[in-house]
Design an enzyme around this catalytic site. Structure first.
Site, PDB file in Angstrom:
ATOM      1  N   ARG A   1      47.804  42.439  35.052  1.00 26.52           N
ATOM      2  CA  ARG A   1      46.374  42.165  35.132  1.00 26.52           C
ATOM      3  C   ARG A   1      45.612  43.063  34.171  1.00 26.52           C
ATOM      4  NH1 ARG A   1      41.997  44.399  39.163  1.00 26.52           N
ATOM      5  NH2 ARG A   1      40.471  42.728  39.058  1.00 26.52           N
TER       6      ARG A   1
ATOM      7  N   HIS B   1      48.639  40.433  39.175  1.00 23.22           N
ATOM      8  CA  HIS B   1      48.108  41.561  39.951  1.00 23.22           C
ATOM      9  C   HIS B   1      49.188  42.465  40.533  1.00 23.22           C
ATOM     10  CE1 HIS B   1      44.820  38.795  39.492  1.00 23.22           C
ATOM     11  NE2 HIS B   1      43.953  39.650  40.003  1.00 23.22           N
TER      12      HIS B   1
ATOM     13  N   ARG C   1      47.494  38.343  31.927  1.00 24.41           N
ATOM     14  CA  ARG C   1      47.262  37.131  32.728  1.00 24.41           C
ATOM     15  C   ARG C   1      46.440  36.093  31.954  1.00 24.41           C
ATOM     16  NH1 ARG C   1      42.393  38.053  37.076  1.00 24.41           N
ATOM     17  NH2 ARG C   1      41.336  39.713  35.968  1.00 24.41           N
TER      18      ARG C   1
ATOM     19  N   ASP D   1      41.184  46.839  45.145  1.00 24.71           N
ATOM     20  CA  ASP D   1      41.511  46.068  46.350  1.00 24.71           C
ATOM     21  C   ASP D   1      42.384  46.869  47.314  1.00 24.71           C
ATOM     22  OD1 ASP D   1      40.012  43.803  46.041  1.00 24.71           O
ATOM     23  OD2 ASP D   1      41.534  42.732  44.891  1.00 24.71           O
TER      24      ASP D   1
ATOM     25  N   SER E   1      41.840  33.586  39.682  1.00 24.95           N
ATOM     26  CA  SER E   1      42.387  34.934  39.486  1.00 24.95           C
ATOM     27  C   SER E   1      43.696  34.919  38.722  1.00 24.95           C
ATOM     28  CB  SER E   1      42.632  35.619  40.829  1.00 24.95           C
ATOM     29  OG  SER E   1      41.506  35.514  41.651  1.00 24.95           O
TER      30      SER E   1
ATOM     31  N   PHE F   1      51.880  38.595  47.581  1.00 28.56           N
ATOM     32  CA  PHE F   1      52.125  37.403  48.419  1.00 28.56           C
ATOM     33  C   PHE F   1      53.416  36.673  48.029  1.00 28.56           C
ATOM     34  CE2 PHE F   1      47.280  37.503  48.283  1.00 28.56           C
ATOM     35  CZ  PHE F   1      47.192  38.278  49.426  1.00 28.56           C
TER      36      PHE F   1
ATOM     37  N   GLU G   1      50.723  30.484  51.343  1.00 31.05           N
ATOM     38  CA  GLU G   1      51.740  30.800  50.331  1.00 31.05           C
ATOM     39  C   GLU G   1      53.135  30.342  50.732  1.00 31.05           C
ATOM     40  OE1 GLU G   1      49.591  33.039  51.595  1.00 31.05           O
ATOM     41  OE2 GLU G   1      48.239  33.421  49.913  1.00 31.05           O
TER      42      GLU G   1
END
Lengths: 278, 310
Positions: free
Chosen positions: B165, B107, B8, B115, B35, B81, B56
Site C-alpha cells: 500500500r 494493505h 496497489r 487502522d 481500497s 482477511f 470474505e
C-alpha cells in the site's frame, strides 16, 4: 415417475446402504447416520436426473453435485462407484493409506468428486461460483449443493445464502439434508428452534419442503424449481434412515458397528429388498 | 527525483490490462473495490466482476467454484482477511484442491498504519507459505508488482500475491522480467547480503548505499518469490558474503527470515539476522513511525550488518 423406476432407485439405495455397512465394518470408521439420511437424494440425482458421463467425468457440459457435508463420503463414494465413476471394489480402500477415497472428499479423486469438502460450511460458496461461471459461459447445466442441517450453523453458509438470494440463479439448487441431528446432540438442543423455511424465504428464496427420503417427492421438488429464481429444497430426512436401530439416534453419527449390529443391519436391508419384490 | 507510486495502484492498472487480454479473468471483491484498486476493472468489465458483500469466506469459495467452471478468478481484499480471516477456506477450497485462484491482497503489515493492529497482517506470508500447492509472491515496487501479478495469472494453480500500500520509489528497470522462483539482484556486493521483499526492498537498497560510504559492499536482493524461493541465489550469497540480513514488514516467525534460514541451514550454514516484527502486535500510527518503533528502518538494517561484520 413410473413405479418401476422408483423400484429401481430403491434397489440402488439399498445397495448403497449395504456398501456403507460393509465398508464401515471393514475399515472400522466412517459416518453412517448422515450417509443414510442423504442416500435417496444422491441416488435420485445421480441415477435419474443429472447430466453426467462417468466415462468423461470432466465433460464441459455437465451437471455438478457438491456434497458440502463431506463426512457423508461413505454413501457418496458408493453412489459414484455404482454409477460407474470407478470400480466398486475400490470402496474397500476407503480411509486406508494410499487410497483415493479420503475420509472426507478430495476433488477429482476419485473421478466424479467435484469439490474438496469436509471442513463444513464451504460447499455453498463453491456451488455459487460454479453456477455463476456456468451462467457467464452460457452453459445451461445445473449445480446441486447438498448441505447438512447441522452444517448450516457455519457462518459462511449464511454469507452464501444471502448472496444466492441476491443473484437469483435458477441453475443452482441448494438442498438441505434436514435430518435434525448433529454430532453431539439434536440440532434443536444445540442451536435452538428456528423456522428454517421462513428464514430462507426471508432471504428471497423459493423454498420447497419435502420428505427427502421419498423418491417421488424429490422428483416433484426438482420439477418445481422456478425459473429466474433462487431455489432451496428443505429435504426432511431421517438420520440413520434404513436401519431401525440407527434411525434418529444421535450416537450413530459416526459410531462403529460391532459384529451383532453388522449382522442385524444387513438382515434388515435384505428383508427390505425382499419386500420390494412383493 | 524518482517518482513515488503505491504498488496497489500499479496492481489496479495491470489487472485492467490483463482483463483486456484474457477474457477468463474474473475479479471478486468483498466490499473493498476502491481500497484494493479493483474498481478500475469493475468499471471496464462489469460482467466479469462481483462484489460479494462483506463476506470474505464466501468469496474464497466462489472463486474456487469459478475456477472449476473455467475462469481465472482473482480476488482482492486486505491481507488480514485473506489469508488471515479465511485461512481454512483457502486451505480446503483452494490449496488442497489446487484451484487456479489468485489471491491478491493489499494493505500488508505495519504499512497500513493508522487502522491499527487488527488490520496489520504480519502473518500472511507464514499462513500461505506452508500450504502445499501455493505460490507466494511479495513484490516491491510498481514494476515488480505488475510483473508479479502477470506471472500469477499466467501460472496454473493457486497464487498469493502480497501487494503493498505504501508509496515506493521505482527500484527496477522497466525492462525487468519477473520469474516465479527467482530473486533479483539489485546491487552486487561481496561483504554482506541484504534480502528483502515488499516495502523493505527500498530500505535495504538505501542501507546498502550508506554502507558503501563506510566501505562495506552489499549484495542487495529483492526476493519477491517467497515460495518457491530462489535456493540457488541464497546459497550462492551464503558462500560469497559473510552473512545475510533479511528485511520484511512481517513477523519474524514464518516469513522470509524463516525461509532463508531453512535454505542455508540445510545446505550452507551462515549467520542470518532478521529485520521483522518480533513476536508482538503492532498499533495505530503513521507507517514511518511504526517502522521506526518496531525496528524496520535502514538504520536497524545497518546495525544488524555491523553485528555480523564486527
Amino acid at each position: 415417475m413410473k413405479c418401476n423406476e422408483i423400484k429401481e432407485l430403491k434397489k440402488v439405495a439399498l445397495s448403497v446402504r449395504r456398501d456403507c455397512i460393509e465398508v464401515q465394518k471393514l475399515v472400522g470408521s466412517g459416518h453412517l447416520g448422515g450417509s443414510f439420511s442423504v442416500v435417496e437424494l444422491l441416488t435420485y440425482l445421480y441415477f435419474s436426473r443429472m447430466d453426467i458421463d462417468p466415462k468423461m467425468p470432466l465433460k464441459k457440459n455437465r451437471d455438478v453435485l457438491i456434497l458440502s457435508k463431506g463426512h457423508a463420503s461413505l454413501a457418496y463414494y458408493s453412489i459414484l462407484a455404482r454409477r460407474g465413476f470407478f470400480p466398486l471394489d475400490e470402496l474397500k480402500t476407503y480411509r486406508k493409506i494410499n487410497s483415493r477415497l479420503q475420509g472426507h472428499t478430495h476433488i477429482d479423486e476419485p473421478p466424479g468428486v467435484e469439490c474438496s469438502t469436509g471442513s463444513l460450511g464451504q460447499g455453498l460458496s463453491y456451488g455459487i461460483g460454479v453456477a455463476l461461471g456456468y451462467k457467464k459461459a452460457n452453459l445451461d447445466n445445473k449445480v446441486y449443493v447438498i448441505l447438512g442441517d447441522g452444517e448450516i450453523q457455519e457462518g459462511q453458509i449464511w454469507e452464501g445464502i444471502m448472496l444466492q438470494g441476491k443473484l437469483q440463479m435458477d441453475n443452482l439448487i441448494t438442498i438441505i439434508d434436514n435430518n435434525k441431528i448433529q454430532l453431539d446432540d439434536t440440532c434443536e438442543n444445540i442451536m435452538g428452534y428456528y423456522n428454517l423455511k421462513a428464514v430462507l424465504q426471508g432471504f428471497n428464496h423459493n423454498v420447497i419442503e419435502i420428505d427427502g427420503n421419498n423418491f417421488e417427492e424429490i422428483h416433484k421438488a426438482i420439477n418445481q424449481i422456478q425459473e429466474n429464481k433462487s431455489n432451496i429444497i428443505i429435504a426432511n430426512t431421517v438420520k440413520g434412515k434404513g436401519v431401525s436401530f440407527m434411525e434418529n439416534v444421535v450416537a450413530w453419527h459416526a459410531k462403529k458397528l460391532d459384529d451383532e449390529e453388522y449382522n442385524l443391519s444387513l438382515n434388515e436391508l435384505d428383508n427390505r429388498e425382499v419386500h420390494l419384490d412383493e | 527525483m524518482n517518482s513515488m507510486k503505491a504498488p496497489r495502484d500499479a496492481y489496479g492498472e495491470i489487472l485492467l490490462e490483463l482483463g483486456s487480454e484474457n477474457e477468463r479473468v474474473f475479479v471478486l471483491t468483498a466490499d473493498l473495490a476502491s481500497s484494493t484498486k479493483t474498481g478500475l476493472f469493475a468499471k471496464q468489465f462489469p460482467d466479469r466482476f462481483l462484489n460479494v458483500g462483506i463476506a470474505e469466506q464466501d468469496m474464497v469459495g466462489i472463486a474456487a467454484g469459478l475456477s472449476r467452471a473455467g475462469f481465472v478468478p482473482v480476488f482482492s481484499t486486505f491481507a488480514c482477511f485473506a489469508p488471515g480471516r479465511t485461512y481454512d477456506q483457502i486451505r480446503q477450497s483452494i490449496a488442497y484442491s489446487n484451484a487456479n485462484v489468485k489471491i491478491i491482497s493489499t494493505h500488508p503489515g505495519l504499512s497500513i498504519g493508522m487502522d491499527g493492529a487488527i488490520h496489520q497482517s504480519l502473518d500472511d506470508i507464514a499462513l500461505t507459505r506452508e500450504l502445499p500447492n501455493m505460490v507466494v509472491l511479495a513484490p516491491s515496487d510498481e514494476i515488480e508488482t505488475r510483473e508479479a501479478v502477470k506471472s500469477a495469472i499466467e501460472h496454473e494453480g493457486p497464487v498469493y500475491v502480497r501487494v503493498g500500500r505504501k508509496e515506493c520509489p521505482k527500484l527496477l528497470d522497466s525492462k525487468y522480467k519477473f520469474q516465479i522462483g527467482k530473486g533479483y539482484i539489485l546491487r552486487e556486493g561481496k561483504d554482506i547480503t541484504l534480502i528483502g521483499h515488499g516495502s523493505m526492498v527500498s530500505a535495504i537498497n538505501e542501507a546498502a548505499g550508506i554502507l558503501e560510504r563506510e566501505g562495506i559492499s552489499s549484495r542487495v536482493i529483492s526476493m519477491a518469490s517467497i515460495k518457491p524461493i530462489d535456493r540457488e541465489l541464497i546459497i550462492e550469497s551464503a558462500k560469497k558474503t559473510k552473512g545475510i540480513v533479511t528485511a520484511e514488514d512481517h513477523f519474524l516467525y514464518g516469513g522470509l527470515y524463516s525461509a532463508v534460514c531453512e535454505v542455508v541451514s540445510s545446505e550452507y550454514p551462515c549467520i542470518v539476522k532478521g529485520i521483522a516484527v518480533n513476536d508482538t502486535f503492532g498499533e495505530s500510527g503513521k507507517p514511518e513511525e511504526l517502522y521506526t518503533k518496531y525496528g524496520l528502518t535502514k538504520e536497524h538494517i545497518i546495525k544488524k550488518v555491523f553485528e555480523i561484520l564486527d
